[in-house]
Write an enzyme that holds these catalytic residues in place. Structure first.
Site, PDB file in Angstrom:
ATOM      1  CB  CYS A  53      -0.891   0.025   1.205  1.00  0.00           C
ATOM      2  SG  CYS A  53       0.070   0.399   2.581  1.00  0.00           S
ATOM      3  CB  CYS A  55       0.224   4.429   4.389  1.00  0.00           C
ATOM      4  SG  CYS A  55      -0.524   2.605   4.848  1.00  0.00           S
TER       5      CYS A  55
END
Length: 144
Positions: A53, A55
């Site tokens: 992802c 993040c």
């Protein structure tokens, strides 16, 4: 020429793995790897649950990299890759109770016991610098 989906995914995530292994963090790819390393890790052990992802890319891995430049760091450095090494990740998460599965996430263990945990929701809304500060504070507290 066709490429299998598994090969494609291995090729795609390798740079994400490399961001941590280049720092000296050892990958635990199987449940057996986890069971061999985590219970035997005397002192402190950092376990990064890596992920594909945004993040993980923008905050988690860079935050870990900054934290590992600190004067005081854990004795052992490990990573598992959620969604890729599923069984190893599941086994590592057994050490993170009472926290639910979260990726990315970062655990600090001392003599096999969880002493600090950063969940995904504490990663996605903070900068790499803030995550590094959180980790270095935990290192100062537990890695002496």
């Amino acid at each position: 020429m066709s490429m299998s989906f598994d090969q494609y995914m291995r090729d795609m995530v390798q740079p994400m793995r490399d961001e941590l292994t280049v720092l000296g963090i050892q990958e635990l790819r199987t449940p057996e790897d986890v069971e061999t390393k985590l219970p035997a890790a005397k002192g402190t052990a950092l376990v990064v649950v890596n992920s594909v992802c945004g993040c993980a890319a923008g905050q988690c891995r860079p935050g870990v990299a900054r934290a590992l430049q600190h004067d005081l760091t854990p004795d052992h450095l490990y990573t598992v890759f959620a969604g890729q090494d599923k069984e190893a990740t599941a086994k590592a998460r057994e050490y993170f109770a009472p926290y639910p599965p979260s990726s990315p996430s970062i655990a600090l263990l001392k003599d096999g016991e969880l002493v600090h945990f950063i969940e995904r929701h504490q990663i996605e809304d903070r900068s790499a610098e803030e995550i590094a500060a959180d980790l270095t504070s935990a290192f100062d507290r537990f890695c002496r």
